[in-house]
Design a protein around this motif. Structure first.
Motif, PDB file in Angstrom:
ATOM      1  N   GLU A 113       0.823  -1.203   0.000  1.00  0.00           N
ATOM      2  CA  GLU A 113       0.000   0.000   0.000  1.00  0.00           C
ATOM      3  C   GLU A 113       0.861   1.258   0.000  1.00  0.00           C
ATOM      4  O   GLU A 113       0.366   2.349  -0.249  1.00  0.00           O
ATOM      5  N   ASP A 114       2.142   1.109   0.306  1.00  0.00           N
ATOM      6  CA  ASP A 114       3.044   2.261   0.283  1.00  0.00           C
ATOM      7  C   ASP A 114       3.288   2.693  -1.160  1.00  0.00           C
ATOM      8  O   ASP A 114       3.241   1.899  -2.087  1.00  0.00           O
ATOM      9  N   GLU A 115       3.595   3.998  -1.334  1.00  0.00           N
ATOM     10  CA  GLU A 115       3.923   4.500  -2.660  1.00  0.00           C
ATOM     11  C   GLU A 115       5.322   4.055  -3.058  1.00  0.00           C
ATOM     12  O   GLU A 115       6.212   3.876  -2.214  1.00  0.00           O
ATOM     13  N   LEU A 182      -3.354  12.479  -6.160  1.00  0.00           N
ATOM     14  CA  LEU A 182      -3.269  11.024  -6.107  1.00  0.00           C
ATOM     15  C   LEU A 182      -2.086  10.560  -5.265  1.00  0.00           C
ATOM     16  O   LEU A 182      -2.166   9.549  -4.565  1.00  0.00           O
ATOM     17  N   TYR A 183      -0.976  11.311  -5.335  1.00  0.00           N
ATOM     18  CA  TYR A 183       0.197  10.969  -4.535  1.00  0.00           C
ATOM     19  C   TYR A 183       0.140  11.567  -3.134  1.00  0.00           C
ATOM     20  O   TYR A 183       1.112  11.497  -2.384  1.00  0.00           O
ATOM     21  N   ASP A 184      -1.005  12.156  -2.812  1.00  0.00           N
ATOM     22  CA  ASP A 184      -1.226  12.714  -1.479  1.00  0.00           C
ATOM     23  C   ASP A 184      -0.275  13.873  -1.172  1.00  0.00           C
ATOM     24  O   ASP A 184       0.016  14.168  -0.007  1.00  0.00           O
ATOM     25  N   LEU A 185       0.200  14.548  -2.223  1.00  0.00           N
ATOM     26  CA  LEU A 185       1.046  15.726  -2.028  1.00  0.00           C
ATOM     27  C   LEU A 185       0.196  16.970  -1.789  1.00  0.00           C
ATOM     28  O   LEU A 185       0.676  17.964  -1.235  1.00  0.00           O
ATOM     29  N   LEU A 186      -1.049  16.917  -2.237  1.00  0.00           N
ATOM     30  CA  LEU A 186      -2.016  17.971  -1.963  1.00  0.00           C
ATOM     31  C   LEU A 186      -3.237  17.361  -1.282  1.00  0.00           C
ATOM     32  O   LEU A 186      -3.636  16.249  -1.611  1.00  0.00           O
ATOM     33  N   LYS A 187      -3.816  18.084  -0.367  1.00  0.00           N
ATOM     34  CA  LYS A 187      -5.024  17.644   0.318  1.00  0.00           C
ATOM     35  C   LYS A 187      -6.228  18.384  -0.258  1.00  0.00           C
ATOM     36  O   LYS A 187      -6.101  19.476  -0.809  1.00  0.00           O
TER      37      LYS A 187
END
Length: 609
Positions: A113-115, A182-187
């Motif tokens: 589940e990790d990127e 998608l990479y969770d760099l922005l919320k």
């Protein structure tokens, strides 16, 4: 569209008419009643909307578009936007980049589940992107529109973020704005951002270029949630300006585009029209590129017009049915005959014909449905429901042979959407040859293998199952033959809900309906006793070879399947007069494979002992 849904333009028009007829006291009573029955979670929003309307009316705001605040605030926002644009330009040009390295915790083998990559932001470019997104929210909340806003949302829609480090060496392609989410760099809610950018684009664009600019932004930004113009209509404090003009231009533009996105947006745009005549004319204009418009029209009109009454008892309903038949037949002439969606149009037209008990037209539509989509279900509907099969037999066989030659070795055509073309695979061809009673042609094309393994890539299993069902002389199916029927139904993709389309019958159970149809068809099949014995001998030899191959290869996962086929064969033999067939076959295979306990147990589960 569900029966109880009302298109937004029609709903607003109906509400406006009612409001004009209501007194002040009636309106007050209505608002009070709505407030009383609202769920608790929506009360704050309701109160805020009341205050918003009160404030907008008191200052005389225009109902459509964005207005903005004081001139001083506007100038501040303009300067902020210019600063943001400079940051975005540096990002777009690749001057400022993210950095990346492999994530040592990531493991593709275990579907981690990790990127795969860990990103870092040494140049603080994400902060600039966040400022841009926040400014979009501010422009929406404060109703601010300016040429700099249009530049801002265009930059965001085209933004590409370059990445240095391990990601560059592995992939190399820049990240999009959606990728940052998608990479969770922005919320936050990316779909909300998309709709806000589209709304600002609509308000800020000139009418002459609005359609092209809006579609280009949808292409660039559309994420996991499809864009809906109706959602755009519900944003802001009022109705979208010049929407009727836009909608007609939007439909005209989309009608010339291709692809699933254009298809979806065009169908939605059609549903927003309040003019049925315009809907029909659009369907006629774009019949070749967008045949789904005809289907949409036929389905939409089928849900209105007779207020729930039977068409046979309602003269208006009968007249509507006649009109729909005419339109449906017109669509069948305009749309290329090998478009699969044409089959759905034919079946919808057959529904209208059935309402008027117009059997001749209904049967012709069933034939058209099969010629456009030569599926097993479409064949069976035509084969078993027409009054005189001989009238259609030659046309059907011609269609089968022509389609098979065009699409050999293709399970289906890979072009998706409304312009998908008809294709008949060798597999489906063999099934159709079975129902055409051309059993030798079926065997030649699908059952000529001499190998004991690799049957899943051939027609062997399906062909044996079909022949066993045909050769059975009983009534209710025993356990082995029930397994054969389930296999046939699954591989033929037979669905009762699809079979009843275009028919005057209710949906039934897949197994029950198939068994009924198959049983009736068996009465028409004439196999000599010699032919029956020949097929039973072939099946016996094939299955013996299959079991031997499975045992030699130690394919334990096929034991259950082999047992089911052997049980079905024994059930057919017993129905044809051979006594104790299951006991004899169990004893034969027990002697051959005494140590294969799992296989013998599987045979016993089918009553072979």
């Amino acid at each position: 569209m569900k029966d109880n849904q009302i298109r937004l333009p029609q709903f607003l028009k109906s509400v406006d008419i009612l409001i004009k007829k209501m007194t002040k006291e009636e309106l007050e009573a209505f608002v009070h009643e709505m407030a009383r029955i609202l769920p608790e979670s929506q009360r704050s929003l309701f109160e805020a909307k009341l205050k918003e309307i009160q404030n907008s009316m008191s200052v005389g705001n225009d109902k459509s578009g964005l207005s903005g605040d004081s001139e001083n605030e506007k100038e501040i926002w303009k300067r902020e936007i210019q600063d943001i644009l400079k940051k975005l330009t540096k990002i777009q040009d690749g001057e400022d980049r993210l950095d990346s390295e492999y994530n040592e915790e990531w493991d593709d083998w275990y579907n981690s589940e990790d990127e795969e990559f860990v990103f870092s932001d040494p140049n603080q470019i994400l902060e600039g992107v966040r400022q841009a997104i926040q400014m979009v929210h501010t422009c929406i909340d404060r109703e601010f529109m300016d040429s700099s806003v249009m530049e801002l949302i265009e930059q965001l829609s085209l933004l590409e973020i370059f990445v240095a480090g391990d990601y560059l060496e592995c992939d190399g392609s820049p990240l999009s704005l959606q990728d940052l989410y998608l990479y969770d760099l922005l919320k936050g809610d990316y779909n909300r951002l998309v709709m806000e950018c589209l709304y600002l684009n609509y308000i800020g664009s000139k009418p002459t270029v609005r359609v092209k600019q809006l579609y280009a932004m949808i292409e660039n930004m559309e994420g996991g949630q499809p864009v809906r113009i109706e959602s755009l209509m519900q944003m802001g404090n009022g109705e979208l300006p010049e929407f009727d003009i836009f909608l007609n231009s939007w439909i005209s533009f989309l009608g010339k585009q291709t692809g699933r996105r254009a298809e979806r947006l065009l169908n939605e745009a059609q549903s927003l029209l309040s003019d049925d005549t315009a809907m029909l004319e659009n369907a006629r204009t774009y019949a070749r590129e967008h045949p789904s418009l005809f289907l949409q029209y036929l389905e939409c009109k089928g849900k209105t017009g007779n207020n729930g009454k039977s068409d046979r008892a309602d003269k208006n309903g009968q007249e509507q049915a006649r009109t729909m038949i005419t339109i449906g037949l017109e669509a069948l002439k305009q749309i290329p005959s090998d478009y699969k969606i044409r089959s759905q149009i034919a079946l919808r037209t057959a529904d209208y014909a059935n309402r008027l008990q117009n059997v001749e037209t209904a049967e012709q539509c069933w034939l058209e449905a099969f010629q456009s989509d030569s599926s097993i279900v479409n064949y069976m509907r035509l084969r078993f429901e027409v009054r005189d099969w001989r009238r259609y037999q030659n046309k059907v066989r011609t269609t089968i042979e022509e389609q098979f030659q065009k699409s050999k070795q293709k399970r289906t055509e890979f072009i998706a959407g409304e312009c998908q073309r008809n294709a008949l695979s060798w597999y489906d061809y063999c099934v159709l040859m079975f129902f055409e009673q051309d059993f030798e042609q079926m065997r030649k094309n699908g059952m000529a293998t001499s190998a004991a393994l690799g049957w899943s890539a051939t027609f062997m299993k399906q062909g044996i199952a079909l022949m066993l069902l045909l050769l059975y002389r009983g009534n209710a199916l025993p356990v082995g033959l029930q397994e054969m029927q389930d296999r046939v139904i699954a591989n033929c993709q037979f669905r009762a809900e699809e079979y009843v389309q275009g028919l005057e019958m209710t949906e039934g159970d897949n197994q029950q309906l198939f068994f009924l149809l198959f049983s009736d068809w068996k009465q028409q099949v004439s196999l000599t006793e010699t032919q029956q014995k020949q097929w039973l001998k072939r099946i016996d030899v094939w299955l013996a070879k299959r079991v031997e191959g499975i045992m030699q290869a130690n394919r334990r996962n096929y034991y259950e399947e082999c047992a089911a086929f052997l049980a079905a064969l024994c059930e057919v033999l017993q129905s044809n007069g051979e006594q104790r067939a299951k006991e004899k076959y169990y004893e034969r295979y027990r002697k051959l494979y005494p140590r294969r306990r799992s296989f013998l147990e599987a045979m016993r589960s089918y009553g072979m002992q």
